[in-house]
Design a protein around this motif. Structure first.
Motif, short mmCIF file in Angstrom:
data_model
loop_
_atom_site.label_atom_id
_atom_site.label_comp_id
_atom_site.label_asym_id
_atom_site.label_seq_id
_atom_site.Cartn_x
_atom_site.Cartn_y
_atom_site.Cartn_z
N VAL A 8 0.85 -1.19 0.00
CA VAL A 8 0.00 0.00 0.00
C VAL A 8 0.89 1.24 0.00
O VAL A 8 2.10 1.17 0.21
N ARG A 9 0.27 2.40 -0.23
CA ARG A 9 1.02 3.65 -0.21
C ARG A 9 1.36 4.05 1.22
O ARG A 9 0.68 3.64 2.17
N ALA A 10 2.41 4.83 1.37
CA ALA A 10 2.91 5.20 2.69
C ALA A 10 1.82 5.80 3.57
O ALA A 10 1.78 5.56 4.79
N LYS A 11 0.92 6.55 2.98
CA LYS A 11 -0.11 7.27 3.75
C LYS A 11 -1.18 6.35 4.32
O LYS A 11 -2.03 6.79 5.09
N ASN A 12 -1.12 5.06 3.96
CA ASN A 12 -2.11 4.09 4.45
C ASN A 12 -1.48 2.95 5.26
O ASN A 12 -2.15 1.96 5.55
N THR A 13 -0.23 3.10 5.63
CA THR A 13 0.51 2.01 6.25
C THR A 13 0.06 1.72 7.68
O THR A 13 -0.17 0.56 8.05
N GLU A 65 -6.83 0.70 1.67
CA GLU A 65 -6.67 2.09 1.23
C GLU A 65 -7.98 2.86 1.06
O GLU A 65 -7.94 4.04 0.76
N LYS A 88 -7.43 4.68 -9.91
CA LYS A 88 -6.93 3.38 -10.35
C LYS A 88 -7.28 3.12 -11.81
O LYS A 88 -6.46 2.58 -12.56
N ILE A 135 -0.65 1.82 -9.12
CA ILE A 135 -0.51 2.55 -7.86
C ILE A 135 0.53 1.78 -7.05
O ILE A 135 0.20 0.84 -6.32
N GLY A 192 3.25 0.25 -4.47
CA GLY A 192 3.38 0.18 -3.01
C GLY A 192 4.56 0.98 -2.53
O GLY A 192 5.47 1.31 -3.30
N ALA A 193 4.55 1.28 -1.24
CA ALA A 193 5.55 2.19 -0.69
C ALA A 193 6.86 1.50 -0.30
O ALA A 193 7.89 2.15 -0.18
N GLY A 197 -4.96 10.13 2.94
CA GLY A 197 -4.50 8.88 3.53
C GLY A 197 -5.29 8.52 4.78
O GLY A 197 -5.62 9.39 5.59
#
Length: 415
Positions: free
Chosen positions: A38-43, A130, A197, A207, A209-210, A397
């Motif tokens: 996932v993206r950093a803002k959703n970790t 997310e 997406k 999209i 992942g982080a 996020g």
């Protein structure tokens, strides 16, 4: 109980418990894999989901799920309902096989089973990542682990009608993995895709992942934990035949994963022109899911083949789901659902006791029950609580909006 049986009891109980510990460690694997994809803002939020769902699964399975799954059913379709460990179905020890087979502790059986429930629920968390509300997800986890999962588990592992029909699922390609994927699919269809997406003209926007090192670590943890998942499902270790069987299961589990990696990597190279790491990771998991339905009867080469087919299926499935605009950030539906089905259908290739007909009935029954029940629960939750975060919260996020903190605060704007 004589000294030999006491020793066998202790050994089998210890093996059961240590196998359960390995499967519990898979919760860390799912957490790291999902956090990396996932993206950093959703970790932070995805990590919160994973530790909370494990706790909820443990509590709900203790309160009601275990007794539904392994209690005395009303008949082979309708399970019984009783509460708390220590109910009518609980005993100090349970028989692992025939009259001369060793016993193991009932509590070791509970512990081994509860970590399987948590595994099924972990599959859901990655697919809805997310954009789903945290508390809606946790509310679903209560129903899933306490009721939906145990009912279909009773039909097979609890001695219900699927077991009577000859449906074979050694360690859970269907009971665990297809179940988790079916629940995830129901949620994803109601939830919708992440914003950005899919384009207006059908284009699929990646999209990324982080943290791919974290995702790779998670995959290796899952690979390791799977030896407990499949090996522990042999249930005992205390004689020569069983020790040899466990050894074969370990080898086959490892070879299937290896085959899945290589073929998924090659398939990605042919389709995309690049060696896609995320496809290789999912290839490993696909191989593991594929061999889980029957890790004992294949030889090592056959196990590699079964895992290899899983590896190519997962790549094709991920691409296909994207074309259908079914957004699954970690590929969970493909890995555990599509390949879980393949694992069930592959059983007759090496096990003469299985038939395609019984395997199809089992897979279809599990999918229809779990998908249907999950869809209803998701619909109720959507009406009562809502299931999707706001557009603003999704943009900024869900770490901050759902958890009030960030996993990587030093990388946020203005920090």
């Amino acid at each position: 109980m004589d000294a030999v049986k006491e020793l066998a009891y202790a050994l089998d109980t210890f093996y059961f418990l240590m196998s359960g510990v390995l499967v519990m460690w898979m919760a860390a694997g799912f957490s790291m894999l999902e956090a990396g994809l996932v993206r950093a803002k959703n970790t932070a939020e995805i990590l919160t989901k994973n530790i909370a769902l494990y706790a909820i699964a443990s509590i709900m399975y203790m309160l009601v799920g275990y007794n539904i799954m392994y209690g005395d059913g009303i008949n082979s379709v309708i399970p019984g309902l009783s509460f708390l460990l220590g109910g009518d179905n609980a005993t100090e020890a349970v028989l692992a096989g025939g009259e001369d087979a060793p016993y193991y502790s009932n509590m070791s059986d509970f512990f081994f089973q509860v970590v399987f429930v948590a595994t099924a629920m972990s599959i859901v968390s990655g697919a809805v990542a997310e954009r789903m509300k945290l508390w809606t997800f946790l509310a679903f986890a209560v129903v899933m682990t306490g009721f939906i999962y145990p009912v279909q588990g009773f039909w097979k592992w609890g001695g219900g009608f699927l077991d009577g029909l000859g449906f074979l699922d050694f360690a859970g390609s269907g009971v665990v993995h297809l179940t988790g994927a079916a629940a995830a699919l129901a949620g994803v269809l109601l939830l919708g895709a992440r914003r950005g997406k899919y384009g207006e003209h059908g284009e699929v926007n990646a999209i990324p992942g982080a943290n791919l090192p974290l995702a790779t670590l998670g995959t290796f943890i899952l690979w390791m934990g799977w030896f407990g998942f499949n090996g522990g499902s042999e249930l005992m270790l205390s004689n020569v035949a069983e020790a040899n069987a466990v050894s074969m299961i370990f080898v086959n589990t490892n070879m299937a994963a290896a085959g899945g990696v290589v073929v998924a990597l090659v398939a990605a190279r042919l389709l995309f022109g690049k060696a896609d790491l995320t496809m290789a990771l999912n290839g490993a998991l696909a191989g593991l899911v594929a061999i889980t339905a029957e890790p004992l009867t294949p030889g090592a080469l056959a196990a590699t083949f079964i895992g290899s087919i899983g590896g190519v299926l997962v790549v094709l499935s991920i691409v296909t789901l994207d074309k259908l605009k079914i957004d699954d950030p970690v590929g969970a539906i493909s890995v555990h659902g599509v390949v879980g089905l393949w694992g069930l259908l592959a059983v007759p290739l090496t096990n003469a006791d299985a038939s395609i007909g019984s395997q199809l009935i089992g897979a279809g029954t599990i999918f229809v029950w779990v998908f249907g029940a999950s869809f209803v629960v998701w619909l109720i939750l959507k009406a009562v609580m809502g299931i999707r975060v706001s557009e603003e919260d999704e943009y900024t996020g869900v770490d901050f909006s759902e958890c009030g903190l960030e996993a990587y605060p030093e990388f946020s704007p203005g920090k």
